[in-house]
Motif scaffolding. Structure first.
Motif, PDB file in Angstrom:
ATOM      1  N   ALA A 265      54.561 -17.760  47.646  1.00  0.00           N
ATOM      2  CA  ALA A 265      54.066 -16.309  47.835  1.00  0.00           C
ATOM      3  C   ALA A 265      53.724 -15.974  49.362  1.00  0.00           C
ATOM      4  O   ALA A 265      54.297 -14.287  49.500  1.00  0.00           O
ATOM      5  CB  ALA A 265      51.819 -16.282  46.867  1.00  0.00           C
ATOM      6  N   LEU A 266      53.405 -16.493  50.267  1.00  0.00           N
ATOM      7  CA  LEU A 266      52.951 -15.571  51.481  1.00  0.00           C
ATOM      8  C   LEU A 266      54.369 -15.968  52.077  1.00  0.00           C
ATOM      9  O   LEU A 266      54.552 -15.083  53.636  1.00  0.00           O
ATOM     10  CB  LEU A 266      52.139 -17.124  52.132  1.00  0.00           C
ATOM     11  N   GLU A 267      55.026 -17.091  52.154  1.00  0.00           N
ATOM     12  CA  GLU A 267      56.525 -17.010  52.770  1.00  0.00           C
ATOM     13  C   GLU A 267      57.334 -15.852  52.000  1.00  0.00           C
ATOM     14  O   GLU A 267      57.612 -15.001  53.155  1.00  0.00           O
ATOM     15  CB  GLU A 267      57.114 -18.150  52.182  1.00  0.00           C
ATOM     16  N   MET A 268      57.364 -15.175  51.209  1.00  0.00           N
ATOM     17  CA  MET A 268      57.891 -14.217  50.577  1.00  0.00           C
ATOM     18  C   MET A 268      57.585 -12.989  50.930  1.00  0.00           C
ATOM     19  O   MET A 268      57.814 -12.038  51.268  1.00  0.00           O
ATOM     20  CB  MET A 268      58.079 -14.562  49.125  1.00  0.00           C
ATOM     21  N   MET A 269      55.490 -12.716  50.967  1.00  0.00           N
ATOM     22  CA  MET A 269      55.497 -11.538  51.391  1.00  0.00           C
ATOM     23  C   MET A 269      55.322 -11.693  52.953  1.00  0.00           C
ATOM     24  O   MET A 269      55.954 -10.799  53.073  1.00  0.00           O
ATOM     25  CB  MET A 269      53.619 -12.021  50.929  1.00  0.00           C
ATOM     26  N   VAL A 270      55.689 -12.564  53.902  1.00  0.00           N
ATOM     27  CA  VAL A 270      55.740 -12.407  55.402  1.00  0.00           C
ATOM     28  C   VAL A 270      56.982 -12.316  55.209  1.00  0.00           C
ATOM     29  O   VAL A 270      57.667 -10.697  56.057  1.00  0.00           O
ATOM     30  CB  VAL A 270      55.671 -13.785  55.962  1.00  0.00           C
ATOM     31  N   ARG A 271      57.676 -12.453  54.687  1.00  0.00           N
ATOM     32  CA  ARG A 271      59.384 -11.770  54.834  1.00  0.00           C
ATOM     33  C   ARG A 271      59.148 -10.440  54.614  1.00  0.00           C
ATOM     34  O   ARG A 271      60.566  -9.470  55.104  1.00  0.00           O
ATOM     35  CB  ARG A 271      60.587 -12.876  53.973  1.00  0.00           C
ATOM     36  N   ALA A 272      59.217 -10.181  53.310  1.00  0.00           N
ATOM     37  CA  ALA A 272      59.388  -8.624  52.434  1.00  0.00           C
ATOM     38  C   ALA A 272      58.070  -7.963  53.416  1.00  0.00           C
ATOM     39  O   ALA A 272      58.998  -6.889  53.763  1.00  0.00           O
ATOM     40  CB  ALA A 272      58.503  -8.462  51.562  1.00  0.00           C
ATOM     41  N   ILE A 273      57.426  -7.997  54.024  1.00  0.00           N
ATOM     42  CA  ILE A 273      56.885  -7.365  55.583  1.00  0.00           C
ATOM     43  C   ILE A 273      57.808  -7.052  56.983  1.00  0.00           C
ATOM     44  O   ILE A 273      57.715  -5.537  57.149  1.00  0.00           O
ATOM     45  CB  ILE A 273      55.299  -7.614  55.634  1.00  0.00           C
ATOM     46  N   GLN A 274      58.262  -7.826  57.022  1.00  0.00           N
ATOM     47  CA  GLN A 274      58.923  -8.187  58.184  1.00  0.00           C
ATOM     48  C   GLN A 274      60.031  -7.030  58.105  1.00  0.00           C
ATOM     49  O   GLN A 274      60.773  -7.004  58.717  1.00  0.00           O
ATOM     50  CB  GLN A 274      59.576  -9.792  58.856  1.00  0.00           C
ATOM     51  N   THR A 275      60.634  -7.045  57.133  1.00  0.00           N
ATOM     52  CA  THR A 275      62.239  -6.634  56.631  1.00  0.00           C
ATOM     53  C   THR A 275      61.443  -5.417  55.574  1.00  0.00           C
ATOM     54  O   THR A 275      62.767  -4.552  55.519  1.00  0.00           O
ATOM     55  CB  THR A 275      63.096  -7.484  55.538  1.00  0.00           C
ATOM     56  N   HIS A 276      60.844  -4.865  55.381  1.00  0.00           N
ATOM     57  CA  HIS A 276      60.265  -3.894  54.871  1.00  0.00           C
ATOM     58  C   HIS A 276      60.748  -3.764  53.846  1.00  0.00           C
ATOM     59  O   HIS A 276      61.894  -2.857  53.401  1.00  0.00           O
ATOM     60  CB  HIS A 276      60.873  -2.027  55.494  1.00  0.00           C
ATOM     61  N   THR A 277      61.065  -4.680  53.046  1.00  0.00           N
ATOM     62  CA  THR A 277      61.850  -4.843  51.368  1.00  0.00           C
ATOM     63  C   THR A 277      61.370  -5.531  50.725  1.00  0.00           C
ATOM     64  O   THR A 277      59.863  -5.719  50.863  1.00  0.00           O
ATOM     65  CB  THR A 277      63.534  -6.112  51.304  1.00  0.00           C
ATOM     66  N   GLN A 278      61.219  -5.158  49.296  1.00  0.00           N
ATOM     67  CA  GLN A 278      60.000  -5.962  48.014  1.00  0.00           C
ATOM     68  C   GLN A 278      61.479  -7.299  47.387  1.00  0.00           C
ATOM     69  O   GLN A 278      62.192  -7.042  47.794  1.00  0.00           O
ATOM     70  CB  GLN A 278      60.800  -5.065  46.887  1.00  0.00           C
ATOM     71  N   PRO A 279      59.852  -7.839  47.295  1.00  0.00           N
ATOM     72  CA  PRO A 279      60.442  -9.345  47.052  1.00  0.00           C
ATOM     73  C   PRO A 279      61.309  -9.611  45.835  1.00  0.00           C
ATOM     74  O   PRO A 279      60.413  -8.441  45.215  1.00  0.00           O
ATOM     75  CB  PRO A 279      59.383 -10.108  47.049  1.00  0.00           C
ATOM     76  N   PRO A 280      61.400 -10.155  45.044  1.00  0.00           N
ATOM     77  CA  PRO A 280      62.064 -10.373  43.552  1.00  0.00           C
ATOM     78  C   PRO A 280      60.692  -9.809  42.779  1.00  0.00           C
ATOM     79  O   PRO A 280      58.919 -10.672  42.979  1.00  0.00           O
ATOM     80  CB  PRO A 280      62.151 -11.594  42.776  1.00  0.00           C
ATOM     81  N   GLU A 281      60.939  -9.232  42.108  1.00  0.00           N
ATOM     82  CA  GLU A 281      58.899  -9.031  40.878  1.00  0.00           C
ATOM     83  C   GLU A 281      58.429 -10.472  40.281  1.00  0.00           C
ATOM     84  O   GLU A 281      57.440 -10.365  40.278  1.00  0.00           O
ATOM     85  CB  GLU A 281      59.105  -8.021  39.985  1.00  0.00           C
ATOM     86  N   ARG A 282      58.764 -11.411  39.727  1.00  0.00           N
ATOM     87  CA  ARG A 282      58.450 -12.510  39.305  1.00  0.00           C
ATOM     88  C   ARG A 282      59.338 -13.521  40.090  1.00  0.00           C
ATOM     89  O   ARG A 282      60.798 -14.031  39.934  1.00  0.00           O
ATOM     90  CB  ARG A 282      58.751 -12.089  37.788  1.00  0.00           C
TER      91      ARG A 282
END
Length: 304
Positions: A265-282
């Motif tokens: 989850a942390l890796e997904m969160m960091v990537r999403a914030i840095q790229t201004h995107t939403q990660p997969p919902e589930r």
């Protein structure tokens, strides 16, 4: 560039799986160059909610960029909504939440869930039972709390996959060694326990399997003790600091490895914030038998 910081809210320090998540997320934070603060909620959902709301409503410079939460009780709808409104990312661990979809439509901050495939956990345990009891028999199964989604998913899939010649007797506990020990002690006092011999003991986590074994060691008559101790004991949530060692010691016969959710989850969160995107919902992570099912098949049949 501002260093990202995250709050990780886990259930209780006594849980080996929560400790596994804490270690994994700390390693991931170091690798990703971000800061994490880990807090444990104990057993109180209200305390956990208050902890998180206090952080969310703090001054802007003290707020984390994201919160990773393993809920104690409910899925924390109001807390998640408050986090989203404050521009704080929200990841729910080990559970899914229907509200995530709505929040993703209303807010741009990352909102998602990461959990284990609990149905596959149940299927793996059913295959382990079949490996140890090819001729069938009775399995004594320790379950988590009634109504808990993880309990129900694991149980339903285990029952649907287990061989027809294996019967199941279930006892309800609370994920802890102590709770499982009390459940088994109560069952031992019932006359119905003599109706059929138990051939295997299984639990929905390692700690309950150990608790069941402890209760049996303490409470069964000496003339029965050896046969009980020689049964296969199957756990789940085989955590690095407990499960493999319990198996090496012979306290458990097999278990199921569940990957950590917090680091993913942390890796997904960091990537999403840095790229201004939403990660997969589930995101659903796959468990694995430990040892592998093929190795269990080759073992000698347990004593009844």
């Amino acid at each position: 560039m501002k260093k990202l910081k995250f709050l990780v809210s886990l259930r209780k320090r006594e849980s080996s799986y929560q400790r596994q998540n804490a270690a994994a997320v700390q390693e991931a934070a170091s690798r990703l160059g971000v800061e994490v603060e880990i807090v444990f909620a104990g057993k109180d959902a209200i305390d956990q909610s208050d902890q998180l709301l206090k952080v969310i409503h703090s001054s802007h410079d003290l707020r984390p960029d994201g919160i990773l939460c393993a809920p104690v009780g409910t899925t924390m709808l109001q807390v998640a909504r408050s986090a989203a409104a404050a521009g704080i990312g929200w990841a729910i661990l080990s559970r899914e939440a229907a509200y995530i979809e709505d929040l993703r439509r209303s807010y741009k901050t990352p909102m998602f869930s990461v959990r284990i495939d609990h149905k596959e956990v149940g299927r793996i345990q059913a295959r382990q039972m079949g490996a140890f009891l090819p001729q069938g028999g009775l399995a004594l199964c320790l379950l988590g709390p009634s109504g808990h989604p993880n309990t129900e998913e694991r149980l339903s899939s285990m029952l649907s996959v287990k061989p027809a010649n294996i019967q199941v007797k279930t006892l309800t506990a609370d994920w802890t060694q102590e709770g499982a020990s009390k459940a088994v002690t109560r069952w031992l006092r019932l006359g119905t326990r003599h109706d059929a011999p138990v051939n295997l003991v299984a639990a929905q986590n390692d700690e309950m399997a150990i608790g069941a074994r402890q209760a049996l060691r303490q409470d069964v008559p000496k003339r029965e003790l050896e046969s009980w101790m020689n049964l296969p004991y199957l756990g789940s949530l085989c955590c690095p600091d407990t499960g493999p060692e319990w198996i090496r010691q012979g306290l458990l016969t097999a278990s199921i490895i569940n990957p950590s959710t917090a680091d993913v989850a942390l890796e997904m969160m960091v990537r999403a914030i840095q790229t201004h995107t939403q990660p997969p919902e589930r995101t659903v992570l796959s468990p694995a038998s430990y040892p592998e099912i093929e190795k269990l098949v080759a073992r000698p049949a347990p004593r009844s």
